[in-house]
Enzyme design. Sequence first.
Site, PDB file in Angstrom:
ATOM      1  N   GLN A  39      -4.833  -1.486   9.901  1.00  8.74           N
ATOM      2  CA  GLN A  39      -4.675  -2.823   9.320  1.00  8.74           C
ATOM      3  C   GLN A  39      -5.201  -3.885  10.295  1.00  8.74           C
ATOM      4  O   GLN A  39      -4.794  -3.936  11.446  1.00  8.74           O
ATOM      5  CB  GLN A  39      -3.204  -3.082   8.990  1.00  8.74           C
ATOM      6  CG  GLN A  39      -2.943  -4.385   8.260  1.00  8.74           C
ATOM      7  CD  GLN A  39      -3.570  -4.420   6.874  1.00  8.74           C
ATOM      8  OE1 GLN A  39      -3.568  -3.446   6.150  1.00  8.74           O
ATOM      9  NE2 GLN A  39      -4.109  -5.570   6.508  1.00  8.74           N
ATOM     10  N   LYS A  62       0.839  -1.213   0.000  1.00  8.73           N
ATOM     11  CA  LYS A  62       0.000   0.000   0.000  1.00  8.73           C
ATOM     12  C   LYS A  62       0.869   1.257   0.000  1.00  8.73           C
ATOM     13  O   LYS A  62       0.619   2.205  -0.760  1.00  8.73           O
ATOM     14  CB  LYS A  62      -0.914   0.000   1.233  1.00  8.73           C
ATOM     15  CG  LYS A  62      -2.006  -1.053   1.191  1.00  8.73           C
ATOM     16  CD  LYS A  62      -2.758  -1.131   2.524  1.00  8.73           C
ATOM     17  CE  LYS A  62      -3.837  -2.201   2.462  1.00  8.73           C
ATOM     18  NZ  LYS A  62      -4.521  -2.421   3.743  1.00  8.73           N
ATOM     19  N   ASP A  91     -11.414   2.920   4.472  1.00  8.01           N
ATOM     20  CA  ASP A  91     -11.889   1.538   4.371  1.00  8.01           C
ATOM     21  C   ASP A  91     -13.407   1.485   4.184  1.00  8.01           C
ATOM     22  O   ASP A  91     -13.947   0.447   3.820  1.00  8.01           O
ATOM     23  CB  ASP A  91     -11.513   0.748   5.636  1.00  8.01           C
ATOM     24  CG  ASP A  91     -10.244  -0.070   5.444  1.00  8.01           C
ATOM     25  OD1 ASP A  91      -9.960  -0.465   4.296  1.00  8.01           O
ATOM     26  OD2 ASP A  91      -9.548  -0.329   6.438  1.00  8.01           O
TER      27      ASP A  91
END
Length: 312
Positions: A99, A55, A122
């Site tokens: 995460q 990422k 997200d």
Amino acid sequence: MTNTPQILDGVAIAGQIKAEVAVEVKQLTARGITPGLAVILVGEVPASQIYVRSKVKTCGELGIYSEMLTPPESITTDEMLALVAELNAREDIDGILIQLPLPKHVDTKRLLEAVSPDKDVDGFHPVNVGRLQSGQPGLAPCTPAGIIEILKRSNLPVAGQNAVVVGRSDIVGKPAAMMLLNASATVTVCHSKTKNLAEFTREADLLVAAIGRPGYVTAEMVKPGATLIDVGINRVTDVAEVEEFFPGDAARAATLAKRGSVVVGDIHPAAFAISGAYTPVPGGVGALTIAMLMKNTVTAAKLRRGLSAEKD
């Protein structure tokens, strides 16, 4: 006449999206705005470390500022909440990603809800779930958003189609169903407790499998010519099982011998042959997730500054 299914190349589509994001980042940078993403990775989880590095690397390639924060596994929920509050307050950070999974002693739900909805790249915050449900501009979960991009960019019909989503997770199944409904599909959501599942799946013009079980949807459960979207990424380690999914496939047998596992989706590979179009595993839906995260970061940067989420 034999049917040749269309293979929906997630890697190629992800490449298109990243190229578009890079252009948008340049336009924003010219106006003095650099989109910024903060990723919080707790403890030492090798699989998560690889994913997070990927990422961060993609951010660098597209001109997005990124920060990787790596608190120790011993961090408390309160310390994590303080870290999130600090990132919420920073003007140079547009997106915050925690995460998962987090250590068991950390309250994941509290943390995800502590992230500002405007920085929730997200798309997990209840406010963003509500925005999606009511059709308002907001940040949508990356994997379902990737599914919509695959369908749209492959010129596959959604409006008026019978769409069946197998799986009801908050991360994929539910938001995917809502996005398909917003795109005017007629949507049925099925799951592990659905009775006579095949009766529903055989009626699907568009079938999304996101239940986390290898080869769960078999060829007999699929309508010939249907579009199959396979979200599953399951690692199969048994020789007999690999042979059942991929009979006579020397390349996959070699992969199993070398790596100890082979990746299989939630749809049995035999079903792809009778489809009209399908996403391969790997190389399908999974390839879109990071691209959509980058797109969400730019969208967040724009929405936070009152700019249109689409191109200006």
